[in-house]
Design a protein around this motif. Structure first.
Motif: not given
Ligand SMILES: [Zn+2]
Length: 239
Positions: A20, A23, A35, A38
């Motif tokens: 991701c 993050c 992801c 998110c």
């Molecule tokens: Zn993420």
């Protein structure tokens, strides 16, 4: 997992092998290079659903616009800044493409952008384009155009120079700095058209305003709308 979600997961890890971009988490089974967490926590503005919104108000009295929108908020402290950074400087044009598809779908579903005729990325100066190897706004614009079912135009306007560094200049100086940045090389191609200008980030809006005013000066019967992917939190006084 269904065969389709397996396939999407494989495709996602192939396209976004580093995890991701926001993050660093696991992106298997998710879309757009971010992801699932998110994907659901992205600070979307929902500006594209209404005619009157802070992005449009930002340009009020400066440039007459048909519509204007931004997709998500970012602030310098937020992790979403990393996403912009990665696709601006990290060579991750696939992110721009992927977010363009997502944003383009939302613009289409809002119905407010139905009569756009052509989508135009903010042109990069050619030296910058060569250095970077790509124009992230072009990928964004092309994906948005595909979702809207409209063509893109990357040739009718040319950029003469880069913006000078702006961090220490005052607001007045910033606006003066972006005067005459662009010129329309093919006004006929834009005559009578509703042009959707696409850029990655809206902070001062000076570059977009400069582009729009160059177009309107050469093509008075053109109409302009704006779509940026990210917008500074400062725009509506939220932070
Ligand atoms: Zn993420």
């Amino acid at each position: 997992m269904s065969m389709l979600s397996n396939l999407l997961a494989d495709l996602s890890s192939l396209l976004f092998p580093s995890g991701c971009v926001v993050c660093g988490g696991d992106v298997s089974g998710s879309m757009h290079g971010i992801c699932t967490m998110c994907r659901y926590s992205i600070p979307l503005t929902n500006f594209w659903k209404t005619e009157d919104n802070p992005t449009k108000e930002h340009f009020a009295g400066i440039i007459p616009l048909v519509q204007a929108s931004s997709f998500f908020y970012f602030s310098h402290e937020s992790q979403w800044r990393m996403l912009i950074h990665r696709f601006k400087y990290g060579g991750e044009w696939r992110l721009a493409e992927s977010f363009g598809r997502w944003y383009g779908r939302e613009l289409r579903e809002s119905g407010l952008y139905d009569d756009v005729d052509v989508v135009m990325p903010v042109p990069l100066h050619f030296i910058k384009a060569i250095k970077r190897g790509y124009n992230q706004s072009s990928y964004l614009a092309e994906s948005i155009a595909r979702e809207l079912g409209k063509p893109t135009d990357r040739r009718s306007v040319r950029r003469h120079r880069n913006n000078p560094p702006q961090s220490r200049s005052s607001m007045g100086e910033r606006w003066a700095n972006v005067e005459n940045l662009f010129s329309v090389v093919n006004p006929k191609a834009l005559s009578g058209k509703h042009i959707l200008l696409v850029d990655d980030v809206l902070t001062t809006g000076a570059t977009l305003a400069s582009l729009a005013s160059a177009i309107l000066a050469s093509v008075p019967d053109a109409r302009i709308s704006i779509a940026t992917l990210a917008v500074s939190r400062k725009i509506d006084g939220a932070k």
